[in-house]
Scaffold this motif. Structure first.
Motif, short mmCIF file in Angstrom:
data_model
loop_
_atom_site.label_atom_id
_atom_site.label_comp_id
_atom_site.label_asym_id
_atom_site.label_seq_id
_atom_site.Cartn_x
_atom_site.Cartn_y
_atom_site.Cartn_z
N SER A 93 0.80 -1.23 0.00
CA SER A 93 0.00 0.00 0.00
C SER A 93 0.83 1.27 0.00
O SER A 93 0.31 2.35 -0.33
N LYS A 94 2.11 1.19 0.38
CA LYS A 94 2.96 2.38 0.41
C LYS A 94 3.63 2.65 -0.93
O LYS A 94 4.45 3.57 -1.05
N LEU A 95 3.29 1.85 -1.94
CA LEU A 95 3.78 2.09 -3.29
C LEU A 95 2.67 2.69 -4.13
O LEU A 95 1.49 2.51 -3.84
N SER A 96 3.04 3.39 -5.19
CA SER A 96 2.05 3.83 -6.17
C SER A 96 1.74 2.67 -7.09
O SER A 96 2.41 1.63 -7.07
N ALA A 97 0.71 2.85 -7.93
CA ALA A 97 0.36 1.80 -8.88
C ALA A 97 1.54 1.50 -9.81
O ALA A 97 1.86 0.34 -10.07
N VAL A 98 2.19 2.55 -10.31
CA VAL A 98 3.33 2.36 -11.21
C VAL A 98 4.46 1.64 -10.49
O VAL A 98 5.06 0.69 -11.03
N GLU A 99 4.77 2.06 -9.26
CA GLU A 99 5.86 1.44 -8.51
C GLU A 99 5.57 -0.03 -8.23
O GLU A 99 6.47 -0.88 -8.32
N PHE A 100 4.33 -0.33 -7.88
CA PHE A 100 3.97 -1.72 -7.60
C PHE A 100 4.12 -2.57 -8.86
O PHE A 100 4.68 -3.68 -8.81
N LEU A 101 3.65 -2.07 -10.00
CA LEU A 101 3.76 -2.83 -11.25
C LEU A 101 5.21 -2.94 -11.70
O LEU A 101 5.62 -3.96 -12.26
N GLU A 102 6.02 -1.91 -11.45
CA GLU A 102 7.45 -2.00 -11.75
C GLU A 102 8.11 -3.08 -10.91
O GLU A 102 8.96 -3.84 -11.40
N PHE A 103 7.71 -3.17 -9.65
CA PHE A 103 8.25 -4.19 -8.75
C PHE A 103 7.89 -5.59 -9.24
O PHE A 103 8.76 -6.47 -9.31
N ILE A 104 6.62 -5.79 -9.59
CA ILE A 104 6.19 -7.10 -10.09
C ILE A 104 6.91 -7.43 -11.39
O ILE A 104 7.36 -8.57 -11.60
N LEU A 135 -0.40 6.79 -3.97
CA LEU A 135 -0.17 5.59 -3.18
C LEU A 135 -1.39 4.68 -3.20
O LEU A 135 -2.54 5.15 -3.16
N LEU A 136 -1.15 3.39 -3.22
CA LEU A 136 -2.25 2.43 -3.29
C LEU A 136 -3.14 2.48 -2.05
O LEU A 136 -4.31 2.10 -2.12
N GLU A 137 -2.61 2.95 -0.94
CA GLU A 137 -3.44 3.05 0.27
C GLU A 137 -4.59 4.04 0.11
O GLU A 137 -5.56 3.99 0.87
N SER A 138 -4.49 4.92 -0.89
CA SER A 138 -5.55 5.89 -1.13
C SER A 138 -6.59 5.38 -2.12
O SER A 138 -7.58 6.05 -2.39
N MET A 143 -10.46 -0.09 -7.26
CA MET A 143 -9.23 0.36 -7.92
C MET A 143 -8.05 -0.55 -7.57
O MET A 143 -7.22 -0.85 -8.42
N LYS A 144 -7.98 -0.96 -6.31
CA LYS A 144 -6.91 -1.89 -5.92
C LYS A 144 -7.02 -3.20 -6.69
O LYS A 144 -6.00 -3.77 -7.13
N GLN A 145 -8.26 -3.67 -6.87
CA GLN A 145 -8.45 -4.91 -7.61
C GLN A 145 -8.02 -4.74 -9.07
O GLN A 145 -7.47 -5.66 -9.68
N LYS A 146 -8.25 -3.56 -9.63
CA LYS A 146 -7.79 -3.27 -10.99
C LYS A 146 -6.28 -3.39 -11.08
O LYS A 146 -5.74 -3.96 -12.04
N VAL A 147 -5.59 -2.82 -10.10
CA VAL A 147 -4.12 -2.88 -10.10
C VAL A 147 -3.64 -4.32 -9.97
O VAL A 147 -2.68 -4.73 -10.64
#
Length: 257
Positions: A93-104, A135-138, A143-147
């Motif tokens: 949750s402390k990552l943005s959508a882009v950061e989370f997808l970059e990590f994956i 941030l994903l926490e927002s 929207m989280k499910q979309k990500v």
């Protein structure tokens, strides 16, 4: 991706855990390009089936192929060409959508330039461009499910397994996920295997339904075919007839006597 071949085929598939029989003699065929709904009560064997088909779990006996790959000898190859969204996925949750997808993407060895192009494309399809750096926490649940769906599609899988994709979502978020699956199936020609016990979700999203009870496939067909065969008004009523969901009202109210 061809839409007239076989995406999944199992023959006499069985899985036991000690004395517990999770899957019994499962013979299943799913065509490429389809949105297959796998319905059944909790504990019926849906998740176990998905874990075997996605390469995470070995069967006890029987054979099968996924995207033309053998589930016994090519499990790592199956993981590479399929995507899996489990019922309780992790999200940072402390990552943005882009950061989370970059990590994956980095975990899967995606080249940086290709990864960014893929992320931009998926976020555009999902309508998240304006929030991609928040941030994903927002994010809302939908929207989280979309990500999470985007992370499952990041490596362009031929087949995506979704295990209870709307189980913890409110009606608005569930509707978003339905539209997402339909849009992605049309725009990316991806095949979907959706495990759920929510008949309304399956009726709206899936073009083929299979119902499993106690590890056995008891019926398979389009929602309309299953409804007609059960002589029911909708898929929910057909499902309850098939799985035996009638309530004994007399027993339920016996405590009042």
């Amino acid at each position: 991706m061809s839409r007239n071949g076989v995406c999944i085929r199992t023959q006499h598939l069985n899985k036991t855990f000690g004395s517990i029989r999770a899957i019994h003699d499962l013979n299943l065929e799913v065509l490429e390009g389809s949105r297959f709904g796998f319905l059944g009560p909790n504990g019926a064997g849906k998740t176990t089936t998905v874990r075997i088909l996605s390469g995470l779990l070995a069967q006890t006996s029987g054979t099968g192929t996924v995207c033309g790959l053998d589930i016994t000898t090519q499990r790592e190859e199956i993981k590479a060409v399929t995507g899996l969204l489990p019922e309780t996925p992790g999200l940072y949750s402390k990552l943005s959508a882009v950061e989370f997808l970059e990590f994956i993407g980095a975990l899967n060895g995606y080249a940086r330039d290709a990864l960014h192009r893929r992320i931009d494309h998926l976020l555009a399809i999902l309508g998240l461009e304006s929030r991609q750096d928040d941030l994903l926490e927002s994010y809302s649940s939908g929207m989280k499910q979309k990500v999470l769906v985007a992370s499952t599609l990041l490596h362009e899988p031929k087949l995506v397994f979704l295990d209870e994709p709307a189980s913890r979502l409110d009606p608005a978020a569930s509707a978003l996920v339905k539209e997402l699956i339909l849009a992605l199936a049309e725009e990316t020609a991806t095949s979907f295997f959706v495990c759920t016990h929510q008949t309304s979700f399956a009726e709206d999203v899936c073009d083929v339904i299979g119902i499993i009870i106690d590890g056995q496939l008891v019926t398979k067909g389009s929602p309309q075919e299953i409804i007609a065969a059960a002589k029911a008004a909708n898929l929910e009523k057909a499902y309850l007839k098939i799985v035996g969901g009638k309530i004994d009202r007399q027993a339920l109210l016996a405590w009042r006597a």
